[in-house]
Every structure is written in structure tokens, then in C-alpha cells.
Write a protein that holds these residues in place. Structure first.
Motif, short mmCIF file in Angstrom:
data_model
loop_
_atom_site.label_atom_id
_atom_site.label_comp_id
_atom_site.label_asym_id
_atom_site.label_seq_id
_atom_site.Cartn_x
_atom_site.Cartn_y
_atom_site.Cartn_z
N ALA B 153 0.83 -1.21 0.00
CA ALA B 153 0.00 0.00 0.00
C ALA B 153 0.87 1.26 0.00
N GLU B 154 1.95 1.22 0.76
CA GLU B 154 2.79 2.41 0.86
C GLU B 154 3.54 2.69 -0.44
N PHE B 155 4.05 1.65 -1.08
CA PHE B 155 4.69 1.85 -2.40
C PHE B 155 3.70 2.44 -3.38
N LYS B 156 2.45 1.97 -3.32
CA LYS B 156 1.45 2.49 -4.25
C LYS B 156 1.17 3.97 -3.97
N ARG B 157 1.03 4.30 -2.71
CA ARG B 157 0.81 5.71 -2.35
C ARG B 157 1.96 6.59 -2.81
N VAL B 158 3.18 6.10 -2.61
CA VAL B 158 4.36 6.93 -2.89
C VAL B 158 4.61 7.08 -4.39
N PHE B 159 4.46 5.97 -5.13
CA PHE B 159 4.85 6.00 -6.54
C PHE B 159 3.67 6.12 -7.50
N GLY B 160 2.46 6.00 -6.94
CA GLY B 160 1.27 6.20 -7.77
C GLY B 160 0.98 5.08 -8.75
N HIS B 161 1.67 3.96 -8.60
CA HIS B 161 1.35 2.81 -9.46
C HIS B 161 1.63 1.52 -8.70
N ASP B 162 1.22 0.42 -9.31
CA ASP B 162 1.26 -0.87 -8.64
C ASP B 162 2.55 -1.64 -8.87
N LYS B 163 3.41 -1.11 -9.72
CA LYS B 163 4.69 -1.79 -9.91
C LYS B 163 5.48 -1.65 -8.61
N LEU B 164 6.04 -2.73 -8.18
CA LEU B 164 6.95 -2.62 -7.04
C LEU B 164 8.16 -3.42 -7.48
N THR B 165 9.11 -2.72 -8.03
CA THR B 165 10.32 -3.39 -8.53
C THR B 165 11.51 -2.84 -7.77
N ILE B 166 12.67 -3.37 -8.06
CA ILE B 166 13.88 -2.91 -7.38
C ILE B 166 14.12 -1.42 -7.66
N ASP B 167 13.62 -0.94 -8.78
CA ASP B 167 13.74 0.49 -9.10
C ASP B 167 13.07 1.38 -8.06
N GLU B 168 11.86 1.00 -7.66
CA GLU B 168 11.17 1.79 -6.64
C GLU B 168 11.88 1.65 -5.29
N VAL B 169 12.38 0.45 -5.02
CA VAL B 169 13.06 0.21 -3.74
C VAL B 169 14.30 1.09 -3.63
N THR B 170 15.13 1.08 -4.67
CA THR B 170 16.38 1.84 -4.59
C THR B 170 16.12 3.34 -4.70
N ALA B 171 15.08 3.72 -5.42
CA ALA B 171 14.74 5.15 -5.49
C ALA B 171 14.34 5.67 -4.12
N ALA B 172 13.56 4.88 -3.39
CA ALA B 172 13.12 5.32 -2.06
C ALA B 172 14.30 5.38 -1.09
N ILE B 173 15.16 4.36 -1.13
CA ILE B 173 16.33 4.38 -0.24
C ILE B 173 17.21 5.60 -0.55
N ALA B 174 17.42 5.85 -1.84
CA ALA B 174 18.24 7.01 -2.22
C ALA B 174 17.60 8.31 -1.75
N ALA B 175 16.27 8.41 -1.85
CA ALA B 175 15.60 9.63 -1.40
C ALA B 175 15.83 9.86 0.09
N PHE B 176 15.81 8.78 0.85
CA PHE B 176 16.12 8.91 2.29
C PHE B 176 17.57 9.33 2.48
N GLU B 177 18.48 8.67 1.77
CA GLU B 177 19.90 8.97 1.93
C GLU B 177 20.21 10.44 1.60
N GLU B 178 19.48 10.98 0.64
CA GLU B 178 19.72 12.39 0.29
C GLU B 178 19.43 13.35 1.44
N THR B 179 18.61 12.90 2.38
CA THR B 179 18.30 13.77 3.52
C THR B 179 19.42 13.77 4.56
N LEU B 180 20.37 12.84 4.42
CA LEU B 180 21.37 12.62 5.47
C LEU B 180 22.57 13.56 5.31
N VAL B 181 22.30 14.84 5.33
CA VAL B 181 23.38 15.82 5.29
C VAL B 181 23.57 16.39 6.70
#
Lengths: 339, 339
Positions: B153-181
Motif C-alpha cells: 500500500a505504501e509503495f502504491k501511495r508513494v509512486f502512484g502505481h502498482d509496480k513494485l520493482t527494485i527500481d522503486e526500492v532503490t529510489a526510495a532508499i536514495a531519497a532517504f539517503e539524500e536527507t542525510l546531510v
């Protein structure tokens, strides 16, 4: 029901027979008459000690490898457990038993599955020095902390003296652990009078839970944690796990295979189940418990109803701001993960 | 100094010679003229993606064992590193190289010591599938996440579609990492004009850092991370570590032993140092760098001054509220730590 309150915990197990009978009689009416009581939020009396304890909880330098912290096996992101059958210790050793959740563990009559530690403070020293877990020693842990100026200053502020021994370390960790209670589960809301907090199925599950005898052991605010009971009361439990339970502590063979009854609070999060972690799912755990403890075969519907009830026991998880650990000094002995 | 800005990062290494000369000329005046710039706080543009990425960051179910998460080796309690010479991977395998800090890693021109990943998203997929690290596979990681209704459900809310692939996984992790300044280091305060933010010794250390040539590689907002440089420019660096650096990526033998220059931000927290983690202390690292990169033997006083300066680079650490992970469902394949 007052015999389950933490203040009179040692007496709890002796009254269990009476409590269970009372529990069964109280069926159907919510609140004060129930054999389960809401969890109260923890009142912090020494915030500085809790803050220090939280740092120690997350500090992997309390392990020989510098890799394993308290939180590794009692992960506060995952119901205070590691969700593994048995834990991973120093050098990937396979642990002997399933890690019990730390959540609400202050409500237990004793700590560890066999109750060999009388309280959280005594428990906290165990894994640090256990060669199969953190594989350190109390002396080395204290040496490590004493080599870090920020820790030294913080221990002094918290305890008011310059001694920094394992006693202060475990006292601080225990103070943090005491904060890890999970109030406000939907079932607690129901107990407090909100009739809409749980569904008809969940209520039905609770009623089966009470009438079938589950509540004889899983009662009180923690739905467990207040007595030792034999695993396999009606039918022997088959397991490869060699743990002997309470008899290993007391030397009394009559207590062989007696384990501390685990809490059912947050049980949705603390899979897998039993001291050997053999049950992966709640449905499996309920089925096994019915069979070996109660001589019952729950129907699929009864099982589903009980599982639905158990999921109402997930409370507010502790809100943890990840601590920033004080850095090692040049004098701090470095971890030895591969030696 | 604009050539160090993240937006023109690929060009940075070609301009390095020019930058370094400019850096040396700018000595003595604070602020805009300096070869080091303050770190700006990260502006979150997609908070839901960051929240999801934080859960994935802390989720050990992305490893085969169910025990190792991103945070195991890039611990946000310890400067975004594990403070070990080399990391511990699945089944306690000894890692090949020192874990670089994740803090401010979005400012790097590429990821990993050899720069083999072009960005954080590409990097994030590496350890999950590396047999020596998390030892999972992208397919298994995605299967795991798809078996957990709350994640789906959370992947769908965040990405607006039902695909849940490694692309969405790594994009979300990277988005978190970008906050770590880590903005607001004392040195940044000094750069912004607060002359009292650092001591006379720390300022002296910075001046030595600039005049000795350290700043030739450690410049820009991240004091590094913007070029590949040869380890052992003046004198060969002796190590048992077999890592070959940049040449392993490019196949160009001239780039043998070229590594991404590590950031000096929060360097007080990210010991031990170098790609092989061989230097336990800052004093040792400064001494070695002086010798093998600059052909200099710093005096004890110079070394202490530089170390004092380096400790002014510790910024505000990210404030992380520990996420509560969605529980596995009955369909979730259980981790296999000991098989």
C-alpha cells in the motif's frame, strides 16, 4: 485482579489457579472484571538515566565485534525482537533460544525464558558477557566506556559519582527498557469502555480465548509474563531445541520444560513463536497451543477469531529518536570482529 | 568554486588543478573565497518517499539472514559508518573494504570507493544482492516486500502505481539517503562569518590544511567526494587490502589505486580511516596522508592542529525517529540465517 500488578508480582504465580477461575467467571463483561488489564504508559522518573541507557542499548561497542548491540536481537523497529527463530551471535553463532521481546518486559515476573534473571538489570548483563551473543566481558565493556570522555561525563552526571561499573551500565539499560511499554492497543481501548474499538470477530476471538483456557496462563496486563508453565501440558511438545526451561535454574526436575509464559502483547509483531521459534505464524501457534496445552482442536473459524483478537493487542510502539553515540577516543580499544 | 557544486560534478575532477591553485590563493580569508563551502540543509521535496526509504533503510528483511540492514554498516548512530576496518556481511563474512559513511554521500561525484555506481540509487542495489554483504537478490527482496500488505500500500501511495520493482526500492532508499546531510558544523559557522566558532588552534590547523596541500583533494562542501586520486602519490601505500580502485571499473591501468577521495565531514565519527580502515586515529591518518600524498612529515604540533581543525567538521547529525516496520504476513518467506 490486583494480584497481577507489578508491585505484587512475586505472588502472582501462586494465585494463578484462583485468578484463572476468576477470569473464566468474568467472561463477557469488559473492564475491571476482565482477566486482562490495560497497559499503563510508563512514567519516566529519571530521564537522564533513560537517555544514557538508550545510548548503551544502541551501542555495538558493548560487543566484542563492535557489531552487535542490544537492539540487534531486540529490534525496536520490529516489536522488540529479531523475528528470527534463534538469534545470531558473535561470529554468526546460532543462538540457543528465540529472543523474547523487550517490549513490556518490565511487567514480567523474571527475565529470560527460564526466568534466571530476577529483573531487567540482572538480565542486561547476560548477553554482553555471553560468548555466544555479544562475546564481551563486563570488564572490557566498562574499560571501553571509561575510555570515552563523553560517556564518562554522562555517567557522572546521571549517577552522581565517578564509579563506572557494570552496575551503572545495567541500571541505565534497565531504566531505558522500563520505558518500552506499549499502551493504547485497540483491546485496551475496548477494556476501557470503547465498544467500537474492536470488531465482532475480534470480540468473539477474545471470548474463545477466555472460555478455552488460554487466559489461564495469558492473563494480567501483559497477557503472560507472570508465571512459569509447562510447555506441553496435555500432549508432549516435540522440538529439537535442547532448552530445559525452569529446571535448569532450580535444579528441580519437576520443573523440566517449564518456561515463562510469553506476553501476547504485540504478538502480531514478534513472530516466530515459542522458545524454539518453531511456529512461523499466529495461526500455527494458536493451533499448537490449543492442542498441546488444552487438548483442543480449534476449528478454522475459531483459530481465525483468536488470531483476529490477538492482533488487537498491538499497542503504541515506543517512539525512539535514534541516539548519536559518543565517538571512541584514541585510547579506546578497537573492536575485534575477525580475530 | 562553482565547479564543485553537485550540479556540475562530472566536470569537477578535470578542474581540480585549477581549483587547487585557487584554493591556495584564497588562504586566510573566510567565506566565499574559501576552498571549502558550508553544507546546506537538505530540502525534502517528497516526504512520503523519504519515509518509505527510511523504513527500507532499517529493514533487515532486505538481507537473506533477516539480520543485516543498510543501517548495519552505515549506522546513523555512529557517523553513518560501522566503525570497523571492514564490514561484517552475511554469515560473518569479512568485507573487502571499509564502509564509507552515508552522511553527505549525495554530494559525492559517484558512489563506492571506486565510483562504480553513478549515484545513490544505483549504489543502493549493490549490497542487497552482494553475496558477501546482504546476500539476497533483487527478486527475493521484491518478493518479500510484495508479501507485506502495508508495504504494498505504501509503495502504491508513494509512486502512484502498482509496480513494485527494485527500481522503486532503490529510489526510495536514495531519497532517504539524500536527507542525510550534516549542516551547521562549527567550521561552517566560521565560514559564514562567526569568527568565534572555532579556536585559534583549529584555525591554525585549517591554515596548515590549506598550505600543505590537503585541500587539493579535500575541497568543496564535502571536503572530498568530488574526485578520484591516487592513494600513495609520493610514496607507495603499503596494504594487504587487494582493492585496485578506479582501474577495476575503467580497465585503465593508469587509474590503478585511484580511489574516490573520502569526505572529511564528520571525520571525527567515521574512524577507522582509508579504504582498508588501517588508520585507527585521526593523528595516524593525518601523519600517513602527509607522508604518502604530500611528501611531508608534519610536526606533532602541526598534526594536532590539523586534527583539531578536522574535529570542527562534525555537523548536526540527522535526527532519525526509528521507524516501526510493517510486520511480515503469513505469506512472507522467512529469513534463512543458518541454512
Amino acid at each position: 485482579m490486583q494480584s497481577q500488578s507489578p508491585s505484587s508480582r512475586p505472588a502472582a504465580r501462586f494465585f494463578l489457579g484462583i485468578v484463572s477461575a476468576a477470569a473464566l467467571l468474568s467472561m463477557g463483561s469488559a473492564g475491571a472484571q476482565e482477566p486482562v488489564q490495560p497497559i499503563a504508559p510508563h512514567k519516566v522518573t529519571n530521564p537522564a538515566q533513560v537517555t544514557l541507557g538508550k545510548k548503551l542499548w544502541f551501542d555495538p561497542r558493548l560487543s566484542r565485534s563492535g557489531f552487535i548491540s542490544c537492539n540487534s536481537c531486540h529490534n525496536l523497529s520490529m516489536g522488540g525482537s529479531d523475528n528470527l527463530k534463534t538469534s545470531i551471535g558473535d561470529k554468526w553463532q546460532k543462538g540457543p533460544i528465540n529472543s523474547p521481546t523487550v517490549l513490556n518486559s518490565s511487567l514480567n515476573l523474571a527475565q529470560f525464558w527460564d526466568g534466571r534473571a530476577k529483573d531487567l538489570k540482572e538480565q542486561a548483563g547476560g548477553p554482553i558477557a555471553n560468548p555466544g551473543e555479544m562475546a564481551f566481558s563486563h570488564d572490557l565493556a566498562v574499560d571501553m566506556l571509561r575510555s570515552i570522555p563523553q560517556y564518562v561525563a554522562e555517567f557522572k552526571r546521571v549517577f552522581g559519582h565517578d564509579k563506572l561499573t557494570i552496575d551503572e551500565v545495567t541500571a541505565a539499560i534497565a531504566a531505558f527498557e522500563e520505558t518500552l511499554v506499549t499502551p493504547n492497543a485497540r483491546f485496551d481501548q475496548w477494556l476501557k469502555g470503547d465498544k467500537k474499538a474492536i470488531t465482532a470477530q475480534e470480540l468473539r476471538g477474545y471470548q474463545i480465548f477466555k472460555t478455552s483456557g488460554c487466559v489461564a496462563c495469558h492473563n494480567g496486563p501483559n497477557l503472560g509474563g507472570n508465571s512459569f508453565q509447562k510447555m506441553g501440558l496435555v500432549e508432549a511438545y516435540k522440538t529439537d531445541n535442547p532448552a530445559e526451561g525452569r529446571s535448569a535454574v532450580t535444579g528441580n526436575d519437576a520443573e523440566r520444560f517449564n518456561f515463562k509464559v510469553p506476553t501476547l502483547r504485540n504478538v502480531e509483531l514478534t513472530y516466530p513463536y515459542f522458545h524454539d521459534g518453531a511456529a512461523d505464524t499466529l495461526a500455527e501457534a494458536v493451533d499448537t497451543m490449543g492442542r498441546i496445552q488444552l487438548g483442543k482442536k480449534f476449528t478454522a473459524q475459531e483459530n481465525a477469531d483468536i488470531v483476529a483478537f490477538l492482533k488487537t493487542l498491538t499497542g503504541d510502539q515506543p517512539q525512539i529518536a535514534l541516539p548519536i553515540l559518543p565517538p571512541s577516543s584514541d585510547a579506546t580499544k578497537r573492536p575485534q570482529p575477525f580475530d
